[in-house]
Design a protein around this motif. Structure first.
Motif, short mmCIF file in Angstrom:
data_model
loop_
_atom_site.label_atom_id
_atom_site.label_comp_id
_atom_site.label_asym_id
_atom_site.label_seq_id
_atom_site.Cartn_x
_atom_site.Cartn_y
_atom_site.Cartn_z
N PRO A 69 0.82 -1.22 0.00
CA PRO A 69 0.00 0.00 0.00
C PRO A 69 0.85 1.26 0.00
N SER A 70 1.98 1.23 0.70
CA SER A 70 2.85 2.41 0.73
C SER A 70 3.42 2.71 -0.65
N ASP A 71 3.80 1.65 -1.40
CA ASP A 71 4.29 1.85 -2.77
C ASP A 71 3.19 2.42 -3.65
N LEU A 72 1.99 1.90 -3.52
CA LEU A 72 0.87 2.38 -4.34
C LEU A 72 0.58 3.85 -4.04
N ALA A 73 0.76 4.26 -2.80
CA ALA A 73 0.57 5.66 -2.45
C ALA A 73 1.63 6.54 -3.10
N TRP A 74 2.90 6.10 -3.02
CA TRP A 74 3.98 6.87 -3.63
C TRP A 74 3.83 6.92 -5.16
N ILE A 75 3.37 5.85 -5.73
CA ILE A 75 3.15 5.81 -7.19
C ILE A 75 2.17 6.90 -7.60
N ARG A 76 1.08 7.03 -6.87
CA ARG A 76 0.09 8.06 -7.19
C ARG A 76 0.66 9.46 -6.98
N ILE A 77 1.38 9.64 -5.87
CA ILE A 77 1.98 10.94 -5.58
C ILE A 77 2.93 11.37 -6.69
N ASN A 78 3.63 10.40 -7.27
CA ASN A 78 4.61 10.70 -8.32
C ASN A 78 4.00 10.77 -9.72
N GLY A 79 2.68 10.79 -9.80
CA GLY A 79 2.02 11.06 -11.06
C GLY A 79 1.69 9.86 -11.92
#
Length: 296
Positions: A188-198
């Motif tokens: 879930p943390s990776d998926l959050a960072w993925i969205r933050i990074n566009g």
């Protein structure tokens, strides 16, 4: 940084990365001998060449082996030499207090070094090199995609599996080139960072639901991710590029049966950017020597 100019370093075999590494170490003032690097490579005047193997190894304080150290578990990897140098000879001739540095040494070699009381360090396990190596890997992957397809990266839909170092660098480059980037990850943390990074983040279990949208699919996970179920959902025009180390993450036989163009792009840093890759290895080796108090 002050270097001990009496420190003797042997750089053995390998590809153009090793040749550039030898030149850089010699330029820094170390006494550098090159072995099994005599064909189609440039070595500067400061690099000692053509010396007796046993003599060089017996006096060297540091021995830098290639990446990978060996491809057959018997001989050092020496693609730019007619000579063959057995792994056992390197260990036999080396001083007992030598520092052995190599990329991806196999478990048998590590065990043998331990039995002989020799210190072996895998420089590819160093985090700084793993991060830096992601740059030529990502650039090389994009170069392959541009060379194999008749369409631009701009406007293409790219699916990446995994969100490790390579995927982080690759996704940023693809975004900057105007691609739509979908990244499949577990945490879930990776998926959050993925969205933050566009980028668009999906759980890796949902790849099948998005597979038919992919123009290019980049795999970075060294496990069987792209099996028949996923591959059968891809467009026949989709290009699959596997960047994972062995055993890879693609069912290559199935991809062939489905007529999906698939490229297993191994060791891209040494192929597409050996000068940059050699400089990265040199930086990592310098860090190791500094941490061990060999140079300061």
């Amino acid at each position: 940084m002050i270097h001990d100019k009496t420190l003797q370093i042997a750089v053995i075999g390998g590809d153009l990365r090793q040749a550039h590494l030898a030149n850089l170490l010699a330029r820094d003032g170390f006494y550098v001998s090159a072995l099994c690097l005599e064909q189609d490579v440039y070595l500067g005047d400061d690099v000692k060449q053509g010396e007796d193997v046993q003599n060089v190894l017996s006096r060297s304080d540091v021995i830098v082996l290639p990446l990978p150290v060996t491809v057959d578990k018997k001989n050092i990897n020496t693609p730019f030499s007619k000579q063959k140098l057995a792994v056992r000879d390197v260990l036999t001739y080396a001083k007992k207090d030598v520092l052995l540095l190599g990329g991806m040494p196999d478990p048998e070699l590590r065990t043998k070094c331990e039995q002989m009381g020799l210190t072996m360090i895998d420089y590819l396990e160093r985090e700084e090199l793993a991060v830096l190596n992601a740059i030529p890997t990502a650039e090389g992957a994009i170069a392959i995609a541009m060379g194999e397809r008749a369409s631009t990266i701009y406007g293409s839909t790219c699916i990446l599996t995994g969100y490790g170092r390579i995927s982080k660098v690759l996704s940023r480059l693809l975004l900057n080139m105007g691609a739509r980037v979908i990244i499949a990850a577990r945490k879930p943390s990776d998926l959050a960072w993925i969205r933050i990074n566009g980028c668009e983040g999906i759980h890796i279990s949902k790849i099948k639901d998005y597979a038919d949208q992919a123009d290019i699919l980049f795999n970075t996970v060294p496990a069987m991710i792209l099996d028949e179920e996923i591959l059968s959902c891809l467009s026949r025009d989709c290009l699959v590029i596997d960047l994972a180390s062995k055993p890879g993450g693609v069912d290559f036989d199935m991809a062939k049966n489905l007529r999906i163009k698939t490229i297993w792009a191994l060791s891209l840093p040494g192929k597409v950017a050996p000068i940059s890759a050699g400089a990265m290895i040199k930086e990592t080796i310098t860090n190791i020597l500094t941490e061990r108090g060999i140079i300061y």
